[in-house]
Write an enzyme that holds these catalytic residues in place. Sequence first.
Site, mmCIF file in Angstrom:
data_model
loop_
_atom_site.group_PDB
_atom_site.id
_atom_site.type_symbol
_atom_site.label_atom_id
_atom_site.label_comp_id
_atom_site.label_asym_id
_atom_site.label_seq_id
_atom_site.Cartn_x
_atom_site.Cartn_y
_atom_site.Cartn_z
ATOM 1 N N ASN A 189 -4.114 -1.037 -3.341
ATOM 2 C CA ASN A 189 -2.974 -1.807 -2.831
ATOM 3 C C ASN A 189 -2.214 -2.808 -3.140
ATOM 4 O O ASN A 189 -3.382 -3.864 -3.608
ATOM 5 C CB ASN A 189 -2.447 -1.016 -1.546
ATOM 6 C CG ASN A 189 -2.062 -0.400 -0.647
ATOM 7 O OD1 ASN A 189 -2.004 0.863 -1.829
ATOM 8 N ND2 ASN A 189 -1.900 -0.482 0.475
ATOM 9 N N HIS B 60 -7.119 -2.826 -7.607
ATOM 10 C CA HIS B 60 -5.805 -3.001 -8.723
ATOM 11 C C HIS B 60 -5.044 -4.039 -8.761
ATOM 12 O O HIS B 60 -3.889 -4.373 -9.204
ATOM 13 C CB HIS B 60 -4.842 -1.713 -8.402
ATOM 14 C CG HIS B 60 -5.307 -0.130 -8.153
ATOM 15 N ND1 HIS B 60 -4.995 0.286 -8.267
ATOM 16 C CD2 HIS B 60 -6.425 0.569 -8.762
ATOM 17 C CE1 HIS B 60 -5.461 1.827 -8.677
ATOM 18 N NE2 HIS B 60 -7.030 1.673 -9.125
ATOM 19 N N PRO C 163 6.979 2.824 0.510
ATOM 20 C CA PRO C 163 7.514 3.781 0.183
ATOM 21 C C PRO C 163 5.512 4.095 -0.620
ATOM 22 O O PRO C 163 5.305 3.722 -1.187
ATOM 23 C CB PRO C 163 8.492 4.055 -0.961
ATOM 24 C CG PRO C 163 9.050 2.705 -0.895
ATOM 25 C CD PRO C 163 8.437 1.641 -0.308
ATOM 26 N N ASP C 164 5.005 5.161 -0.294
ATOM 27 C CA ASP C 164 3.887 5.497 -1.427
ATOM 28 C C ASP C 164 4.763 6.205 -2.504
ATOM 29 O O ASP C 164 5.800 6.190 -2.972
ATOM 30 C CB ASP C 164 2.517 6.505 -0.955
ATOM 31 C CG ASP C 164 3.596 7.781 -0.751
ATOM 32 O OD1 ASP C 164 4.147 7.606 -1.171
ATOM 33 O OD2 ASP C 164 2.709 8.744 0.274
ATOM 34 N N PHE C 165 3.475 6.049 -3.308
ATOM 35 C CA PHE C 165 3.814 6.960 -4.911
ATOM 36 C C PHE C 165 4.566 8.261 -5.077
ATOM 37 O O PHE C 165 4.398 9.186 -5.737
ATOM 38 C CB PHE C 165 2.744 6.807 -5.411
ATOM 39 C CG PHE C 165 2.712 5.734 -6.751
ATOM 40 C CD1 PHE C 165 3.833 4.551 -6.207
ATOM 41 C CD2 PHE C 165 1.700 5.143 -7.752
ATOM 42 C CE1 PHE C 165 4.082 3.626 -7.034
ATOM 43 C CE2 PHE C 165 2.519 3.560 -7.857
ATOM 44 C CZ PHE C 165 2.969 3.071 -7.758
ATOM 45 N N ARG C 166 3.626 9.115 -4.420
ATOM 46 C CA ARG C 166 3.989 10.719 -4.169
ATOM 47 C C ARG C 166 4.590 11.443 -3.238
ATOM 48 O O ARG C 166 4.892 12.671 -3.080
ATOM 49 C CB ARG C 166 2.450 11.463 -4.667
ATOM 50 C CG ARG C 166 1.622 10.308 -5.831
ATOM 51 C CD ARG C 166 0.233 11.297 -5.421
ATOM 52 N NE ARG C 166 0.133 9.470 -6.210
ATOM 53 C CZ ARG C 166 0.253 10.208 -8.585
ATOM 54 N NH1 ARG C 166 0.495 10.718 -8.547
ATOM 55 N NH2 ARG C 166 -0.912 9.230 -8.541
ATOM 56 N N ASP D 189 0.019 -4.832 -2.508
ATOM 57 C CA ASP D 189 1.333 -5.517 -1.310
ATOM 58 C C ASP D 189 0.692 -6.282 -1.116
ATOM 59 O O ASP D 189 1.210 -7.004 -0.056
ATOM 60 C CB ASP D 189 2.121 -4.704 -0.409
ATOM 61 C CG ASP D 189 0.522 -4.016 0.666
ATOM 62 O OD1 ASP D 189 -0.419 -4.271 0.755
ATOM 63 O OD2 ASP D 189 0.647 -2.605 0.520
#
Length: 403
Positions: A197, A216, A123-126, A199
Amino acid sequence: MAGAGMSKAKMSRDRRSNQPAFGRVTRSFIGSQESAPSSSQQSKPSDSVLLDDLSLMRVSELQASLARKGKALKAGTDVSKSTSGRSVPQGALETVGRLMKLGRLRNVVVVAGAGISTASGIPDFRTPGTGLYANLEKYNVPYPEAVFNIDYFSDDPRPFFSLAKELYPGRHRPNYIHYFIRMLHQKGLLLRMYTQNIDGLEKMCGIPDDKLVEAHGSFATASCHLCYTPFPAEEAKNAIMTDSIPTCTFCSATVKPNVVFFGEDLPEKYFQHETDFPKADLLIIMGTSLKIEPFASLVNTVKPRVLRLLLNRHAVGPFERKPLRRGDYVELGDLVDLVRRLADILGWHAEIQHLMNSSENEDLQNIPMVIPGPHADGGQQHRACSCSNSEESDSSETDSKGT
Ligand code: CNA
């Protein structure tokens, strides 16, 4: 100023010197605004050569013209003149794809976020209802961003470690979008990919290290969150996966993977943007809300009129502006669909499909990634950059990672 009582997050450190870093710009909310152009970037009087070559009428010009006539034009639409002189509407993907096929766009920079991995099941954050922030209740954190807040981590690392268990490379597979970006590389067009990302799916699909900036950070290395002493990444992973807390052999503080938290320095590699972005002749921005600084402002550092293509579910950052800046194109929808359409226009779909199938058929053990072991920099190779930390601001809308 850093007083004795200042929190660790506020007194972020330059990891190379391990000294407090002063004079940084505090967290800002300019993620969706364009920065002022430098004097060298002031607009030139002539039209874009690329677009003149194709006899394209720019969308912004057309919008202005239609606006004068009281009509509207869908974002991302261009009009190219056919040989008969009649205008034929062209979508953003067709326009950019055509320029790529003509060999006019050879230095492509990709800027990506969580939206490129939702098709992989992360899932993304928003996105309402599915975003990680929306699902953080089970982590029992006081507010969603606390999961990436270094002070909170210092007090209680378990929420981040719970999230880390889900995001650790190995649990998810790259999708069509990742392989499209790898194809850009294979075609010799990818100058660099900048991803927010963590991941690891970009590496897993075969985008080489020198073409990738994980702005990040990642799980590939780990270090003490207090003294930055490197810690073997595999050991950190094993501890986190078995619900134990890895601790520093030097100071006994908690070890964390070198994912960049709010108030922490971005990796040294991030600063390649200073030379990359001025060289780009196409920027593809995909699957990001452009809410986290300083990453979000990168998109404003290309030369004036360089083509910028946003592929996303909705317009974000400078692409919310009407009319669009000259050279800006927007195509909204599901990313896999959009990227598939662009691949079709370029005639790459079969090759991407083949690449995906052969990668999927390979023994997963042979795919380089998961955790490559301790990295040489061990989290030390970081450089200060300007932005700030989280909780004093309305972080639900615009966040800031790095310092
Ligand atoms: P975000 O703020 O969650 O924004 C994601 C954007 O992608 C939104 O605009 C969505 O509408 C859009 N989007 C999501 N799915 C699709 C889709 N299928 N098709 C089209 N558009 C889609 O994420 P950002 O990357 O902008 O924010 C940066 C944060 C999120 C970074 O600090 C990451 O560390 C963090 N994050 C990373 C992951 C990951 O590594 N996969 C997952 C979740 C969050």
